[in-house]
Design a protein around this motif. Structure first.
Motif, PDB file in Angstrom:
ATOM      1  N   ILE A 260       0.837  -1.207   0.000  1.00 40.42           N
ATOM      2  CA  ILE A 260       0.000   0.000   0.000  1.00 40.42           C
ATOM      3  C   ILE A 260       0.869   1.254   0.000  1.00 40.42           C
ATOM      4  O   ILE A 260       0.644   2.186  -0.785  1.00 40.42           O
ATOM      5  CB  ILE A 260      -0.958  -0.018   1.212  1.00 40.42           C
ATOM      6  CG1 ILE A 260      -2.027  -1.101   1.014  1.00 40.42           C
ATOM      7  CG2 ILE A 260      -1.614   1.346   1.413  1.00 40.42           C
ATOM      8  CD1 ILE A 260      -2.783  -1.473   2.277  1.00 40.42           C
ATOM      9  N   TYR A 261       1.879   1.278   0.872  1.00 41.27           N
ATOM     10  CA  TYR A 261       2.777   2.444   0.911  1.00 41.27           C
ATOM     11  C   TYR A 261       3.524   2.598  -0.411  1.00 41.27           C
ATOM     12  O   TYR A 261       3.713   3.719  -0.907  1.00 41.27           O
ATOM     13  CB  TYR A 261       3.767   2.312   2.064  1.00 41.27           C
ATOM     14  CG  TYR A 261       3.310   2.996   3.333  1.00 41.27           C
ATOM     15  CD1 TYR A 261       3.229   4.384   3.402  1.00 41.27           C
ATOM     16  CD2 TYR A 261       2.959   2.263   4.457  1.00 41.27           C
ATOM     17  CE1 TYR A 261       2.813   5.024   4.563  1.00 41.27           C
ATOM     18  CE2 TYR A 261       2.541   2.887   5.625  1.00 41.27           C
ATOM     19  CZ  TYR A 261       2.467   4.269   5.671  1.00 41.27           C
ATOM     20  OH  TYR A 261       2.050   4.898   6.814  1.00 41.27           O
ATOM     21  N   GLN A 262       3.957   1.491  -0.975  1.00 37.92           N
ATOM     22  CA  GLN A 262       4.661   1.561  -2.257  1.00 37.92           C
ATOM     23  C   GLN A 262       3.777   2.182  -3.332  1.00 37.92           C
ATOM     24  O   GLN A 262       4.214   3.056  -4.092  1.00 37.92           O
ATOM     25  CB  GLN A 262       5.104   0.157  -2.682  1.00 37.92           C
ATOM     26  CG  GLN A 262       6.252  -0.406  -1.857  1.00 37.92           C
ATOM     27  CD  GLN A 262       6.537  -1.869  -2.153  1.00 37.92           C
ATOM     28  OE1 GLN A 262       5.787  -2.527  -2.885  1.00 37.92           O
ATOM     29  NE2 GLN A 262       7.611  -2.397  -1.581  1.00 37.92           N
ATOM     30  N   LYS A 263       2.534   1.761  -3.377  1.00 37.44           N
ATOM     31  CA  LYS A 263       1.614   2.281  -4.395  1.00 37.44           C
ATOM     32  C   LYS A 263       1.282   3.757  -4.149  1.00 37.44           C
ATOM     33  O   LYS A 263       1.311   4.576  -5.080  1.00 37.44           O
ATOM     34  CB  LYS A 263       0.324   1.460  -4.414  1.00 37.44           C
ATOM     35  CG  LYS A 263      -0.669   1.901  -5.491  1.00 37.44           C
ATOM     36  CD  LYS A 263      -1.907   1.034  -5.498  1.00 37.44           C
ATOM     37  CE  LYS A 263      -2.815   1.369  -6.679  1.00 37.44           C
ATOM     38  NZ  LYS A 263      -3.160   2.788  -6.778  1.00 37.44           N
ATOM     39  N   VAL A 264       0.963   4.090  -2.894  1.00 34.86           N
ATOM     40  CA  VAL A 264       0.571   5.467  -2.583  1.00 34.86           C
ATOM     41  C   VAL A 264       1.721   6.432  -2.868  1.00 34.86           C
ATOM     42  O   VAL A 264       1.537   7.480  -3.507  1.00 34.86           O
ATOM     43  CB  VAL A 264       0.120   5.582  -1.107  1.00 34.86           C
ATOM     44  CG1 VAL A 264      -0.055   7.043  -0.716  1.00 34.86           C
ATOM     45  CG2 VAL A 264      -1.181   4.827  -0.886  1.00 34.86           C
ATOM     46  N   LEU A 265       2.922   6.077  -2.417  1.00 39.19           N
ATOM     47  CA  LEU A 265       4.069   6.964  -2.632  1.00 39.19           C
ATOM     48  C   LEU A 265       4.470   7.019  -4.104  1.00 39.19           C
ATOM     49  O   LEU A 265       4.853   8.083  -4.609  1.00 39.19           O
ATOM     50  CB  LEU A 265       5.245   6.511  -1.766  1.00 39.19           C
ATOM     51  CG  LEU A 265       5.046   6.717  -0.251  1.00 39.19           C
ATOM     52  CD1 LEU A 265       6.208   6.119   0.531  1.00 39.19           C
ATOM     53  CD2 LEU A 265       4.889   8.195   0.087  1.00 39.19           C
ATOM     54  N   SER A 266       4.360   5.896  -4.797  1.00 43.56           N
ATOM     55  CA  SER A 266       4.664   5.898  -6.238  1.00 43.56           C
ATOM     56  C   SER A 266       3.719   6.823  -6.993  1.00 43.56           C
ATOM     57  O   SER A 266       4.138   7.565  -7.890  1.00 43.56           O
ATOM     58  CB  SER A 266       4.562   4.477  -6.807  1.00 43.56           C
ATOM     59  OG  SER A 266       5.616   3.678  -6.336  1.00 43.56           O
ATOM     60  N   ASP A 267       2.447   6.760  -6.648  1.00 43.61           N
ATOM     61  CA  ASP A 267       1.467   7.631  -7.311  1.00 43.61           C
ATOM     62  C   ASP A 267       1.820   9.102  -7.100  1.00 43.61           C
ATOM     63  O   ASP A 267       1.704   9.924  -8.025  1.00 43.61           O
ATOM     64  CB  ASP A 267       0.060   7.357  -6.773  1.00 43.61           C
ATOM     65  CG  ASP A 267      -0.501   6.020  -7.254  1.00 43.61           C
ATOM     66  OD1 ASP A 267       0.058   5.461  -8.217  1.00 43.61           O
ATOM     67  OD2 ASP A 267      -1.495   5.551  -6.656  1.00 43.61           O
ATOM     68  N   ILE A 268       2.258   9.430  -5.890  1.00 40.96           N
ATOM     69  CA  ILE A 268       2.615  10.823  -5.599  1.00 40.96           C
ATOM     70  C   ILE A 268       3.886  11.221  -6.347  1.00 40.96           C
ATOM     71  O   ILE A 268       3.956  12.291  -6.973  1.00 40.96           O
ATOM     72  CB  ILE A 268       2.797  11.022  -4.075  1.00 40.96           C
ATOM     73  CG1 ILE A 268       1.464  10.807  -3.353  1.00 40.96           C
ATOM     74  CG2 ILE A 268       3.341  12.425  -3.779  1.00 40.96           C
ATOM     75  CD1 ILE A 268       1.571  10.800  -1.843  1.00 40.96           C
ATOM     76  N   ILE A 269       4.897  10.361  -6.306  1.00 39.99           N
ATOM     77  CA  ILE A 269       6.174  10.674  -6.972  1.00 39.99           C
ATOM     78  C   ILE A 269       5.983  10.801  -8.480  1.00 39.99           C
ATOM     79  O   ILE A 269       6.554  11.692  -9.125  1.00 39.99           O
ATOM     80  CB  ILE A 269       7.226   9.588  -6.644  1.00 39.99           C
ATOM     81  CG1 ILE A 269       7.562   9.626  -5.148  1.00 39.99           C
ATOM     82  CG2 ILE A 269       8.490   9.792  -7.475  1.00 39.99           C
ATOM     83  CD1 ILE A 269       8.380   8.430  -4.672  1.00 39.99           C
ATOM     84  N   ASP A 270       5.168   9.916  -9.042  1.00 36.22           N
ATOM     85  CA  ASP A 270       4.935   9.958 -10.491  1.00 36.22           C
ATOM     86  C   ASP A 270       4.130  11.187 -10.906  1.00 36.22           C
ATOM     87  O   ASP A 270       4.245  11.660 -12.045  1.00 36.22           O
ATOM     88  CB  ASP A 270       4.185   8.698 -10.942  1.00 36.22           C
ATOM     89  CG  ASP A 270       5.038   7.444 -10.821  1.00 36.22           C
ATOM     90  OD1 ASP A 270       6.278   7.577 -10.737  1.00 36.22           O
ATOM     91  OD2 ASP A 270       4.466   6.334 -10.784  1.00 36.22           O
ATOM     92  N   SER A 271       3.329  11.692  -9.989  1.00 38.72           N
ATOM     93  CA  SER A 271       2.444  12.810 -10.329  1.00 38.72           C
ATOM     94  C   SER A 271       3.087  14.170 -10.095  1.00 38.72           C
ATOM     95  O   SER A 271       2.699  15.154 -10.731  1.00 38.72           O
ATOM     96  CB  SER A 271       1.150  12.720  -9.506  1.00 38.72           C
ATOM     97  OG  SER A 271       0.456  11.514  -9.790  1.00 38.72           O
TER      98      SER A 271
END
Length: 316
Positions: A260-271
């Protein structure tokens, strides 16, 4: 100078105990006249002479009507501060409650809307609960969208243990306002079957509200339904939602939280290329440090270092 509560009570007590008609009438006239004096302070409802008198004489319709006229005239003639106006309005509603069951409050909502909730509070504080409930019910037709009014009515129902009304109205209020503060106080007062009906109604509603996952998460959390909470987080939620509830989850759901943390942080970093991504990563890592969730932190950091090796130095 304010006249003491003790003096007020002595006047009322003396009026009750005296049997000689002339003296009794003279005392009543003094009691009625005193609040009309320019030096009289109306600020405390429970100290007010008319409040004390109404409690003893509410069956005397002529007296009630006379007091009502005086109170209305006082509002028009005297230069009053808001707290004095609120007290007199509260007394007027008590009188109208005994006279007409608050048949008409149009004058009140038209002229004193800004003080209306103060009047309700004053009545509740003085234990005039029946009057306050009746007044709020009447006010609902004038202010149907007022969350403040609905919340106050529910608070009074909760105080009175009027559980049938609460069970019926509280879910509707939560859905309209997203305010769950009173919800879990209700759980302490009703049966488990009743509570199940209430909470399931809300969960089913919020499942279909993708922009209100924070409410659904709080419902799952309060119900200790951690499986559903984890499932919700996997579906995609804000970082703040994960950080609000992971303290109860990270020991048992270590792998899930890592993903979950990997996905949430990835979404933020990618955006976001700027500071927002850096702030989010630092906040999440600091949060894990505070939890002492070392394994979770290590797994998330390893993932970020691998996936964002060209940005990781800046992100940290």
């Amino acid at each position: 100078m304010a006249i003491s509560q003790r003096f007020h009570k002595l006047l009322i007590l003396l009026h009750e105990r005296v049997h000689a008609d002339e003296l009794k009438n003279n005392l009543l006239e003094l009691i009625i006249d005193l609040p009309q004096r320019s030096y009289y302070r109306h600020d405390r409802l429970e100290d007010h002479l008319y409040y004390l008198l109404i409690g003893k004489q509410y069956k005397d319709k002529d007296l009630m009507l006379r007091l009502k006229v005086i109170c209305l005239n006082t509002l028009l003639k005297k230069q009053l501060e808001d707290h004095d106006i609120v007290t007199i309005l509260a007394i007027l509603h008590m009188l109208d409650y005994h006279l007409t069951i608050l048949k008409d409050i149009n004058w009140f909502v038209n002229d004193y809307a800004r003080l209306s909730m103060n009047v309700v509070d004053r009545l509740v504080y003085a234990n005039q609960v029946e009057v306050s409930v009746k007044l709020m019910k009447k006010m609902k037709s004038h202010f149907p969208k007022s969350r403040e009014l609905k919340r106050k009515l529910l608070q009074v129902y909760l105080t009175l243990d009027q559980l049938d009304e609460l069970t019926k109205l509280l879910p509707k209020y939560v859905i309209q306002s997203d305010d769950t503060k009173l919800l879990f106080k209700l759980r302490e007062k009703i049966s488990s079957d009743q509570w199940t009906d209430v909470i399931l109604e809300l969960i089913e509603y919020y499942k279909d509200q993708p922009t209100k996952k924070f409410i659904l998460a709080s419902l799952y959390f309060q119900e200790d339904d951690y499986e559903s909470l984890i499932e919700l987080m996997h579906s995609g939620v804000d970082l703040d939602i994960v950080m609000s509830y992971d303290h109860k989850l990270y020991r048992i759901y270590q792998n899930d939280l890592t993903q979950i943390y990997q996905k949430v942080l990835s979404d933020i970093i990618d955006s976001y290329l700027g500071d927002r991504a850096q702030v989010a990563v630092r906040k999440a890592i600091h949060h894990m440090d505070q939890l002492n969730a070392r394994k979770l932190r290590k797994n998330v950091m390893s993932y970020l270092e691998k996936e964002y090796k060209h940005r990781i130095q800046y992100l940290m």
